[in-house]
Design a protein around this motif. Structure first.
Motif, PDB file in Angstrom:
ATOM      1  N   GLY A 153       0.403  28.037  -1.677  1.00 34.00           N
ATOM      2  CA  GLY A 153       0.094  27.735  -0.286  1.00 34.00           C
ATOM      3  C   GLY A 153       1.016  26.722   0.357  1.00 34.00           C
ATOM      4  N   VAL A 154       1.927  26.137  -0.424  1.00 34.69           N
ATOM      5  CA  VAL A 154       2.870  25.157   0.115  1.00 34.69           C
ATOM      6  C   VAL A 154       4.282  25.695  -0.110  1.00 34.69           C
ATOM      7  N   ASN A 155       4.971  26.020   0.959  1.00 34.84           N
ATOM      8  CA  ASN A 155       6.293  26.633   0.859  1.00 34.84           C
ATOM      9  C   ASN A 155       7.379  25.572   0.685  1.00 34.84           C
ATOM     10  N   HIS A 156       7.205  24.741  -0.310  1.00 30.04           N
ATOM     11  CA  HIS A 156       8.215  23.731  -0.641  1.00 30.04           C
ATOM     12  C   HIS A 156       8.002  23.318  -2.094  1.00 30.04           C
ATOM     13  N   ASP A 157       9.020  23.526  -2.920  1.00 30.54           N
ATOM     14  CA  ASP A 157       8.928  23.220  -4.339  1.00 30.54           C
ATOM     15  C   ASP A 157       9.681  21.933  -4.651  1.00 30.54           C
ATOM     16  N   ILE A 158       9.449  21.427  -5.851  1.00 32.55           N
ATOM     17  CA  ILE A 158      10.229  20.302  -6.353  1.00 32.55           C
ATOM     18  C   ILE A 158      10.759  20.674  -7.731  1.00 32.55           C
ATOM     19  N   ARG A 159      11.548  19.776  -8.333  1.00 32.96           N
ATOM     20  CA  ARG A 159      12.140  20.049  -9.643  1.00 32.96           C
ATOM     21  C   ARG A 159      11.906  18.879 -10.583  1.00 32.96           C
ATOM     22  N   THR A 160      11.925  19.180 -11.873  1.00 31.37           N
ATOM     23  CA  THR A 160      11.747  18.130 -12.868  1.00 31.37           C
ATOM     24  C   THR A 160      13.021  17.309 -12.996  1.00 31.37           C
ATOM     25  N   ALA A 161      12.851  16.092 -13.499  1.00 31.90           N
ATOM     26  CA  ALA A 161      13.988  15.201 -13.715  1.00 31.90           C
ATOM     27  C   ALA A 161      14.712  15.587 -15.001  1.00 31.90           C
ATOM     28  N   ALA A 162      15.690  14.799 -15.382  1.00 31.82           N
ATOM     29  CA  ALA A 162      16.530  15.134 -16.544  1.00 31.82           C
ATOM     30  C   ALA A 162      15.730  15.195 -17.834  1.00 31.82           C
ATOM     31  N   ASP A 163      14.640  14.423 -17.926  1.00 34.26           N
ATOM     32  CA  ASP A 163      13.817  14.411 -19.138  1.00 34.26           C
ATOM     33  C   ASP A 163      12.657  15.389 -19.080  1.00 34.26           C
ATOM     34  N   GLY A 164      12.560  16.157 -17.999  1.00 36.67           N
ATOM     35  CA  GLY A 164      11.494  17.136 -17.894  1.00 36.67           C
ATOM     36  C   GLY A 164      10.228  16.602 -17.247  1.00 36.67           C
ATOM     37  N   ASP A 165      10.220  15.338 -16.785  1.00 40.15           N
ATOM     38  CA  ASP A 165       9.029  14.809 -16.127  1.00 40.15           C
ATOM     39  C   ASP A 165       9.107  15.073 -14.628  1.00 40.15           C
ATOM     40  N   TYR A 166       7.941  15.093 -13.976  1.00 43.68           N
ATOM     41  CA  TYR A 166       7.900  15.384 -12.548  1.00 43.68           C
ATOM     42  C   TYR A 166       6.726  14.634 -11.919  1.00 43.68           C
ATOM     43  N   TRP A 167       6.788  14.513 -10.585  1.00 43.24           N
ATOM     44  CA  TRP A 167       5.714  13.945  -9.780  1.00 43.24           C
ATOM     45  C   TRP A 167       5.656  14.749  -8.492  1.00 43.24           C
TER      46      TRP A 167
ATOM     47  N   ILE B  66      -0.063  14.917  -8.416  1.00 47.91           N
ATOM     48  CA  ILE B  66      -0.041  15.355  -9.810  1.00 47.91           C
ATOM     49  C   ILE B  66       1.274  14.920 -10.447  1.00 47.91           C
ATOM     50  N   LYS B  67       1.242  14.788 -11.759  1.00 44.15           N
ATOM     51  CA  LYS B  67       2.426  14.390 -12.509  1.00 44.15           C
ATOM     52  C   LYS B  67       2.327  14.995 -13.890  1.00 44.15           C
TER      53      LYS B  67
ATOM     54  N   VAL C 187       0.831  -1.205   0.000  1.00 44.54           N
ATOM     55  CA  VAL C 187       0.000   0.000   0.000  1.00 44.54           C
ATOM     56  C   VAL C 187       0.866   1.255   0.000  1.00 44.54           C
ATOM     57  N   PHE C 188       1.926   1.241   0.782  1.00 45.64           N
ATOM     58  CA  PHE C 188       2.795   2.423   0.841  1.00 45.64           C
ATOM     59  C   PHE C 188       3.463   2.677  -0.505  1.00 45.64           C
ATOM     60  N   MET C 189       3.870   1.638  -1.216  1.00 43.38           N
ATOM     61  CA  MET C 189       4.447   1.831  -2.548  1.00 43.38           C
ATOM     62  C   MET C 189       3.445   2.450  -3.507  1.00 43.38           C
ATOM     63  N   GLU C 190       2.196   2.062  -3.384  1.00 46.60           N
ATOM     64  CA  GLU C 190       1.167   2.582  -4.294  1.00 46.60           C
ATOM     65  C   GLU C 190       0.930   4.070  -4.107  1.00 46.60           C
TER      66      GLU C 190
ATOM     67  N   ILE D 177      -5.959   6.479  -6.840  1.00 43.73           N
ATOM     68  CA  ILE D 177      -4.506   6.403  -6.974  1.00 43.73           C
ATOM     69  C   ILE D 177      -4.161   6.270  -8.452  1.00 43.73           C
ATOM     70  N   GLY D 178      -3.347   7.129  -8.937  1.00 41.96           N
ATOM     71  CA  GLY D 178      -2.976   7.114 -10.341  1.00 41.96           C
ATOM     72  C   GLY D 178      -2.335   8.417 -10.755  1.00 41.96           C
ATOM     73  N   GLY D 179      -2.647   9.479 -10.015  1.00 39.00           N
ATOM     74  CA  GLY D 179      -2.050  10.768 -10.300  1.00 39.00           C
ATOM     75  C   GLY D 179      -2.793  11.539 -11.379  1.00 39.00           C
ATOM     76  N   THR D 180      -2.915  12.851 -11.167  1.00 42.53           N
ATOM     77  CA  THR D 180      -3.571  13.723 -12.131  1.00 42.53           C
ATOM     78  C   THR D 180      -2.528  14.287 -13.086  1.00 42.53           C
ATOM     79  N   LEU D 181      -2.800  14.157 -14.401  1.00 45.84           N
ATOM     80  CA  LEU D 181      -1.862  14.644 -15.407  1.00 45.84           C
ATOM     81  C   LEU D 181      -1.956  16.157 -15.515  1.00 45.84           C
ATOM     82  N   CYS D 182      -0.820  16.823 -15.401  1.00 51.52           N
ATOM     83  CA  CYS D 182      -0.793  18.282 -15.443  1.00 51.52           C
ATOM     84  C   CYS D 182       0.485  18.709 -16.162  1.00 51.52           C
ATOM     85  N   ASN D 183       0.420  18.844 -17.501  1.00 54.45           N
ATOM     86  CA  ASN D 183       1.580  19.177 -18.331  1.00 54.45           C
ATOM     87  C   ASN D 183       1.734  20.691 -18.481  1.00 54.45           C
ATOM     88  N   PHE D 184       2.962  21.107 -18.740  1.00 55.88           N
ATOM     89  CA  PHE D 184       3.259  22.524 -18.937  1.00 55.88           C
ATOM     90  C   PHE D 184       4.130  22.684 -20.178  1.00 55.88           C
ATOM     91  N   THR D 185       3.826  23.751 -20.955  1.00 54.62           N
ATOM     92  CA  THR D 185       4.663  24.143 -22.088  1.00 54.62           C
ATOM     93  C   THR D 185       5.112  25.580 -21.857  1.00 54.62           C
TER      94      THR D 185
END
Length: 758
Positions: free
Chosen positions: A667-681, A646-647, A637-640, A711-719
């Motif tokens: 509202g969340v004072n913590h950001d993340i960064r995309t991976a080498a191919d530009g994908d993120y989660w 969002i991804k 369950v934890f792996m799932e 469980i599956g993640g919401t797709l949210c792409n950016f250009t």
């Protein structure tokens, strides 16, 4: 009939008056009344085992037996133990090879000639050869791992409730404060030869051995140096274990932390077993922590035990694996499932052992765009081996279920890149495994070969972040994520374990999204921050900006565990976490600077939690099937949860992925960064969020993204489009790099010639 009833009432009244008379006669006003009431209630059982000559021992004889003559070296060691103010320091500095052979702590084989002469004089003696066989044939009854309830433990008297029989469990840890409800042993109400500690197995059991420790305390030194063992079927008539015709006196402890095993000369079948201290440390009190080795006999008529016996249908390798066996098992799993597994190592330990990991994915060896990466780690503390074995079992389980067509497991593996690192500290594990699951104590093997606690060895980035926040440097001058590692930490002279550096490099190499490090000694899931923000405090709730997400992640594991959220279960040591649903904020529990969880959150994209998978750090092999059943669903369950939130992709106008683009959630004072191919989660709880993607040289873009409960993640792409300044720089760079053709040079030369001629 009426006359018989009257006679019975008169007799009961007489017994009651006798009890009151005894209470009034023997009670010392300075003593606690409850103590003597307890003594009177157990008076018959108390003295039922005493030999005739012992009831009339002169005071000098009693005193002499209480403080037997011991070798000078032992006395020196006892005096040194009193001076130790830290139990960890005490356990860490002891040399196991210097202990007496009769303590059964040495792994060396005893002298055969000496052993033969001892047998001739005193009967069978506990030896290391028998020790191994007894441990395999008869495991612990379950005082340490709480299989036995508090109602199955009894004692003659107790000093107070916090030192009651229910605290006489092997390796139990005391609370922060002395004299509270959670002390570190059973301690008798007084020091005399009539005290006992009793275990009720609730069924006929073949008892084979006893393991004892002293009291777990930072300030006091209490332990039993010798004792007798008795067994009974009714808790009234007792049989004393003998050597020939004399009572067998077993040698106990020489300090308070190292467990000492004494095997019975012959297995004894009974329901009850008692330990009767005969001598104790001269400057201390009668205090013990105990484990009993025994094999419960089959009882088909006992529904209670049949109902509670744990069985598993999984055909896995339920055993403890040393380093060579662990490596071989991983190889076997890889050969069974070559299409979805890969074995690799992330570096080496201080002693040169490779830190092996297994990847489980539908395309092992490569990062797939849009597929999140998950990790489990275990064994940061080498003596906490349950997590190590759980990950080895998980490897086998995922492989077998994938081959058998389990739809849930197949979907998880195809949509997730899973990494399992079962042993971060193999050097420490080797130390603990040399003495086995019951004799290692609480700390042997915890640290690396260099004596470093890996869990506290990561750079302290919390202080850097909080100082920047206090100076209002965030977010314009100092980031709130991906904090750089301080230069002093990277220097060769820094006190950093080799294993820690290898784990950091592994974290930086892979775009992990979610992770859990499995630890032992408790049943709880701890989430960051692990370090308190307030100065001079050791306990204070200190949540991250993603506190609600972490709470959910912790609950997802705890709620699916068989015991963590069970309100009726006994606390492992002192803290009862069921009020918080089996979860706890790390800083509110005890502050830790430089923890794995805090570093992972502040330096990488990965949300990391510490999962304490069992009260017993080093359970017996017989308990592994039950521990697997307790944790199996939780592990899955934890792996799932890595798919919750969002991804998507962050790309430029040409469809090329943009690495290191920043993903910010309003509202969340913590950001993340995309991976080498530009994908993120981005892990988020269900809700609506305003999400912004930005990158250097690009115009930022904001979207509203909704997260549902599936469980599956919401797709949210950016250009993202490049800024005007970036375009100008790009054009100038092209012209600067454009080669000058010969025709241009010729025209330029001709123009200069005409100017000269005019």
């Amino acid at each position: 009939m009426r006359g018989k009833d009257s006679w019975g009432l008169c007799r009961a009244f007489g017994v009651l008056m006798l009890a009151v008379l005894l209470d009034c006669t023997y009670r010392d006003p300075a003593e606690d009344q409850q103590y003597y009431l307890q003594e009177i209630q157990t008076l018959e059982n108390y003295y039922s085992f005493l030999e005739q000559e012992e009831q009339f021992l002169p005071p000098d004889a009693t005193k002499q037996e209480k403080t037997p003559q011991v070798p000078q070296a032992t006395r020196e060691r006892q005096k040194n133990a009193v001076k130790m103010t830290s139990k960890r320091k005490n356990a860490a500095n002891l040399n196991y090879e210097t202990l007496p052979a009769t303590a059964n702590n040495s792994n060396k084989k005893p002298d055969k000639s000496k052993k033969t002469s001892e047998k001739a004089q005193n009967g069978p003696q506990p030896g290391n050869g028998v020790h191994e066989a007894a441990r395999e044939s008869c495991p612990p009854l379950g005082l340490e791992n709480l299989k036995l309830t508090d109602f199955q433990l009894h004692a003659s008297t107790v000093k107070r409730y916090g030192l009651g029989a229910h605290r006489g469990r092997l390796n139990i840890q005391a609370g922060v404060n002395e004299n509270d409800l959670h002390d570190g042993a059973w301690c008798a109400g007084r020091n005399d030869l009539h005290q006992w500690f009793e275990v009720d197995a609730q069924r006929l059991t073949k008892f084979t051995g006893v393991i004892t420790q002293g009291r777990n305390s930072l300030w006091l030194s209490d332990w039993v140096t010798s004792y007798r063992v008795m067994v009974s079927n009714d808790s009234h008539a007792w049989i004393t274990i003998k050597s020939g015709t004399a009572d067998r006196i077993f040698e106990g402890n020489t300090e308070k932390e190292i467990p000492v095993l004494n095997e019975l000369p012959e297995p004894m079948v009974a329901r009850y077993i008692r330990i009767n201290p005969r001598s104790w440390y001269e400057d201390g009190n009668i205090c013990m922590r105990v484990e009993i080795l025994g094999c419960p006999l089959p009882d088909p008529n006992n529904y209670y035990h049949r109902r509670n016996e744990m069985t598993t249908t999984d055909h896995l390798d339920f055993k403890h694996h040393n380093y060579k066996e662990m490596r071989q098992l991983m190889k076997v799993v890889n050969e069974m499932c070559p299409d979805i597994t890969r074995v690799y190592n992330i570096g080496k330990s201080q002693q040169g052992l490779k830190l092996y990991a297994m990847e489980i994915s539908d395309h092992p060896g490569e990062h797939e765009v849009g597929e999140p990466e998950f990790r489990y780690m275990a064994g940061a503390h080498g003596n906490e081996v349950l997590g190590r074995e759980l990950l080895l079992l998980l490897m086998q389980f995922l492989c077998q279920e994938f081959l058998s067509g389990n739809a849930r497991i197949r979907h998880l593996i195809r949509e997730t890149r899973i990494h399992l690192l079962p042993s971060i500290n193999p050097d420490g594990y080797d130390k603990a495994s040399q003495v086995g699951s019951e004799l290692g104590g609480w700390s042997l093997g915890r640290w690396t070969q260099d004596g470093i606690d890996i869990n506290k060895n990561f750079p302290d980035l919390n202080t850097l972040l909080w100082n920047a926040e206090d100076r209002k440097l965030i977010p314009n001058k100092f980031p709130n994520h991906h904090l750089p590692i301080p230069k002093w930490y990277l220097s060769e002279n820094a006190t950093v374990a080799v294993e820690t550096r290898e784990v950091i490099a592994w974290m930086e190499k892979n775009p992990f999204v979610l992770g859990g490090n499995l630890q032992g000694g408790e049943l709880v899931v701890a989430y960051p921050y692990d370090m308190v923000r307030s100065v001079w405090k050791t306990q204070e709730y200190t949540g991250t900006p993603d506190d609600h997400v972490f709470q959910w992640l912790a609950f997802s594991y705890a709620s699916t565990h068989r015991l963590m959220t069970d309100a009726s279960r006994r606390a492992c040591h002192t803290d009862d976490f069921h009020m918080e649903d089996g979860t706890v904020n790390g800083a509110s529990w005890h502050t830790v600077a430089g923890s794995i969880n805090d570093f992972s959150y502040l330096h990488t994209n990965c949300f990391e939690l510490s999962i304490y998978v069992g009260c017993d750090k080093y359970p017996h092999e017989n308990d592994l099937p039950q521990e697997w059943e307790n944790n199996r669903e939780s592990l899955i369950v934890f792996m799932e949860q890595v798919h919750r939130g969002i991804k998507g992709m962050v790309q430029d106008r040409q469809g090329k992925g943009i690495p290191n683009a920043v993903i910010s959630v309003e509202g969340v004072n913590h950001d993340i960064r995309t991976a080498a191919d530009g994908d993120y989660w981005r892990l988020l709880n269900p809700g609506d969020y305003a999400v912004t993607a930005s990158a250097e040289g690009y115009n930022s873009s904001t979207k509203n993204c909704s997260v549902d409960y599936e469980i599956g993640g919401t797709l949210c792409n950016f250009t993202l489009s490049k800024t005007n300044l970036a375009r100008i720089k790009e054009i100038m760079e092209k012209f600067r790099k454009q080669p000058i053709r010969p025709s241009r040079l010729r025209r330029k030369y001709q123009a200069r010639s005409r100017l000269r001629s005019t």
